[in-house]
Design a protein around this motif. Structure first.
Motif, PDB file in Angstrom:
ATOM      1  N   ARG A   6       0.834  -1.211   0.000  1.00 47.46           N
ATOM      2  CA  ARG A   6       0.000   0.000   0.000  1.00 47.46           C
ATOM      3  C   ARG A   6       0.867   1.259   0.000  1.00 47.46           C
ATOM      4  N   ARG A   7       1.892   1.261   0.846  1.00 49.52           N
ATOM      5  CA  ARG A   7       2.718   2.460   0.944  1.00 49.52           C
ATOM      6  C   ARG A   7       3.489   2.712  -0.351  1.00 49.52           C
ATOM      7  N   VAL A   8       4.076   1.671  -0.927  1.00 48.93           N
ATOM      8  CA  VAL A   8       4.873   1.849  -2.141  1.00 48.93           C
ATOM      9  C   VAL A   8       3.992   2.155  -3.347  1.00 48.93           C
ATOM     10  N   SER A   9       2.841   1.491  -3.445  1.00 49.64           N
ATOM     11  CA  SER A   9       1.978   1.691  -4.610  1.00 49.64           C
ATOM     12  C   SER A   9       1.108   2.938  -4.487  1.00 49.64           C
ATOM     13  N   GLY A  10       0.947   3.444  -3.257  1.00 51.80           N
ATOM     14  CA  GLY A  10       0.079   4.595  -3.066  1.00 51.80           C
ATOM     15  C   GLY A  10      -1.386   4.272  -3.255  1.00 51.80           C
ATOM     16  N   THR A  11      -1.753   3.014  -2.980  1.00 51.56           N
ATOM     17  CA  THR A  11      -3.138   2.574  -3.147  1.00 51.56           C
ATOM     18  C   THR A  11      -3.645   2.000  -1.827  1.00 51.56           C
ATOM     19  N   GLY A  12      -4.918   1.622  -1.821  1.00 53.75           N
ATOM     20  CA  GLY A  12      -5.498   0.954  -0.663  1.00 53.75           C
ATOM     21  C   GLY A  12      -5.705  -0.523  -0.921  1.00 53.75           C
ATOM     22  N   VAL A  13      -4.875  -1.125  -1.764  1.00 54.19           N
ATOM     23  CA  VAL A  13      -5.033  -2.516  -2.171  1.00 54.19           C
ATOM     24  C   VAL A  13      -5.062  -3.448  -0.951  1.00 54.19           C
ATOM     25  N   THR A  14      -5.860  -4.511  -1.065  1.00 52.17           N
ATOM     26  CA  THR A  14      -6.034  -5.445   0.047  1.00 52.17           C
ATOM     27  C   THR A  14      -5.604  -6.852  -0.366  1.00 52.17           C
ATOM     28  N   LEU A  15      -4.816  -7.488   0.493  1.00 56.44           N
ATOM     29  CA  LEU A  15      -4.425  -8.880   0.301  1.00 56.44           C
ATOM     30  C   LEU A  15      -5.287  -9.751   1.207  1.00 56.44           C
ATOM     31  N   ASP A  16      -6.021 -10.688   0.603  1.00 51.68           N
ATOM     32  CA  ASP A  16      -6.848 -11.576   1.413  1.00 51.68           C
ATOM     33  C   ASP A  16      -6.045 -12.725   2.004  1.00 51.68           C
ATOM     34  N   ASP A  17      -5.065 -13.218   1.267  1.00 49.05           N
ATOM     35  CA  ASP A  17      -4.178 -14.246   1.819  1.00 49.05           C
ATOM     36  C   ASP A  17      -2.891 -14.241   1.008  1.00 49.05           C
ATOM     37  N   VAL A  18      -1.853 -14.822   1.564  1.00 44.88           N
ATOM     38  CA  VAL A  18      -0.547 -14.916   0.903  1.00 44.88           C
ATOM     39  C   VAL A  18      -0.155 -16.388   0.858  1.00 44.88           C
ATOM     40  N   ARG A  19      -0.030 -16.916  -0.340  1.00 41.06           N
ATOM     41  CA  ARG A  19       0.344 -18.331  -0.496  1.00 41.06           C
ATOM     42  C   ARG A  19       1.837 -18.534  -0.309  1.00 41.06           C
TER      43      ARG A  19
END
Length: 493
Positions: free
Chosen positions: A257-270
């Motif tokens: 989020r900080r690097v991209s400047g977005t509010g993107v959400t990760l639901d899970d990390v494989r």
């Protein structure tokens, strides 16, 4: 006792094992991982780009077709003229147009099945190489980690588990945190990191918030790949987070989020891993009977995808020299040319990596440099320069000759009957092309027995050379209009 023990069964170690096995050496590969396959080696996490020089190395050993099949890549069409590259890649996240490569700047480029790079995976590369190594009698022991190394003037003994493995030579191909490098006392010097990088495969709830490809931002850089949820992030924190704390979903989401400047959400990390741009190199690639290749000899950031290609270049250069030394027919000082030739190439790649990091730093000075570099790379000269560097085309070893072809990778000369240089090198021997009439160099070549394949007859395009001597690694050792053929052939064979 084996001729050579290789620590590390990745692409570099396996390619080297194949080169040695092809020359008749007894080879043992010790690999610490118990299984050859993992998600990190398969697509998409194990995806890697091979440069034209690396593809050519597979082609010259008859391994290109198996590699293309394992990678799901179609065989390239035949061509009578040198084709422009399909891809140039990027420099510091700045994409380049392959149509801007000036082929006239590449005077020794001839049509070849291996004229361009390709995308593959570590799994595909290692599967092909492990199969060939087995055919050549190479022994591979998995789940066996090196724990000790001792050497004297005649042998080196490798301790792994409860067993000692004596050999005449040991090569460390065991990665950036090489145990062999540490135990054998190699000095490893360079520069400390500027960033922590992350590579992850995750479920992204709102992927439309992320731009495709490379995106440079005021906080760093992120990269989205073709596979959904496969992304990379560079966070310029001085490498503080690398392997220091668990890679949680929350941390990855915060950084993205900080690097991209977005509010993107990760639901899970494989899957997730971290890396840095630490750039280090062994001061020499040989200490006594121990040698280094690949990441054991040099580490740097993965920007530009040069690491695997640099390591394969090490294996190609070292293999025939070490085989000749083990076989007792190497000219004096042949093995010392490995460090002399490959160390400067490694140093150039480290600086290439450092330069990209300098351009990408999120500060006003780097952004100003980025704008200037972007303008330069948008020119035909700039794009061609990057292609020459990343494809390996610009590599020329200093072999003490003023002839401009000597020291360069050999063009894929094609004889009048259609036979190509690459097809003549499957057995790992050197090749002497005698294009002119009279078979002038036959006796000198035959004097060296089966180490040189003598090939008389005209070529479809001899580039103006009456004769060309090619080393087993595909480097031109002599071209027939300057210098002494006898000196060249005695120096290398």
């Amino acid at each position: 006792m084996h001729d050579v023990v290789i620590a590390g069964g990745g692409p570099v170690g396996l390619f080297l094992a194949c080169e040695l096995g092809l020359a008749g050496c007894s080879v043992l590969v010790l690999e610490r991982e118990p299984q050859p396959h993992s998600p990190w080696r398969s697509f998409p996490l194990g995806m890697r780009g091979l440069s034209g020089g690396s593809v050519e190395a597979f082609y010259r050993r008859g391994l290109l077709s198996p590699l293309l099949a394992a990678s799901g890549v179609a065989e390239p069409p035949g061509a009578e003229e040198p084709a422009p590259p399909r891809s140039v890649g990027h420099f510091a996240g700045l994409p380049l147009d392959p149509a801007d490569v000036d082929l006239t700047r590449l005077p020794y480029r001839l049509p070849s099945p291996a004229a361009d790079g390709m995308m593959t995976s570590l799994d595909a590369v290692e599967t092909v190489l492990a199969e060939r190594a087995g055919e050549l009698g190479v022994e591979i022991r998995r789940g066996t980690a090196v724990e000790g190394v001792t050497q004297d003037g005649e042998t080196v003994v490798v301790r792994a588990g409860e067993h000692d493995y004596p050999a005449r030579w040991l090569v460390g191909c065991d990665g950036g945190r090489s145990t062999v490098r540490r135990l054998a006392g190699f000095a490893f010097t360079g520069t400390e990191p500027q960033f922590t990088g992350y590579l992850a495969l995750a479920t992204v709830r709102d992927p439309e918030q992320l731009r495709p490809g490379f995106t440079l931002t005021e906080a760093g850089m992120y990269l989205t790949m073709s596979e959904p949820g496969h992304f990379g992030v560079l966070d310029f924190d001085g490498g503080a987070y690398d392997r220091s704390r668990p890679l949680t979903r929350e941390h990855l989401q915060t950084v993205l989020r900080r690097v991209s400047g977005t509010g993107v959400t990760l639901d899970d990390v494989r899957f997730a891993s971290s890396f840095t741009d630490r750039a280090m190199q062994a001061t020499t690639y040989r200490r006594g009977r121990v040698l280094l290749a690949g990441d054991a000899a040099h580490i740097h950031s993965p920007l530009g995808g040069q690491g695997l290609n640099l390591g394969i270049g090490d294996a190609v250069n070292l293999g025939w020299k070490l085989a000749a030394t083990a076989g007792g027919h190497a000219p004096d000082g042949l093995l010392d040319t490995y460090t002399a030739e490959r160390h400067p190439v490694g140093a150039r790649v480290l600086d290439w990596s450092r330069a990209q990091v300098a351009v990408m730093r999120p500060d006003p000075h780097s952004r100003a440099i980025q704008a200037v570099v972007g303008d330069l790379l948008a020119t035909r000269d700039g794009t061609t320069y990057v292609f020459e560097r990343t494809s390996g085309t610009s590599i020329r070893y200093d072999l003490g000759s003023e002839q401009p072809l000597v020291g360069h990778n050999a063009p894929d000369f094609r004889l009048a009957d259609g036979t190509r240089l690459g097809e003549l090198m499957h057995d790992g021997r050197g090749v002497l092309f005698d294009f002119g009439p009279g078979e002038r160099f036959r006796d000198a070549a035959l004097h060296h027995g089966d180490r040189i394949r003598y090939v008389p007859g005209p070529a479809r395009d001899d580039l103006g050379f009456g004769a060309v001597l090619v080393r087993p690694d595909g480097i031109v050792a002599w071209a027939g209009d300057r210098g002494s053929f006898e000196q060249a052939v005695n120096r290398w064979f």
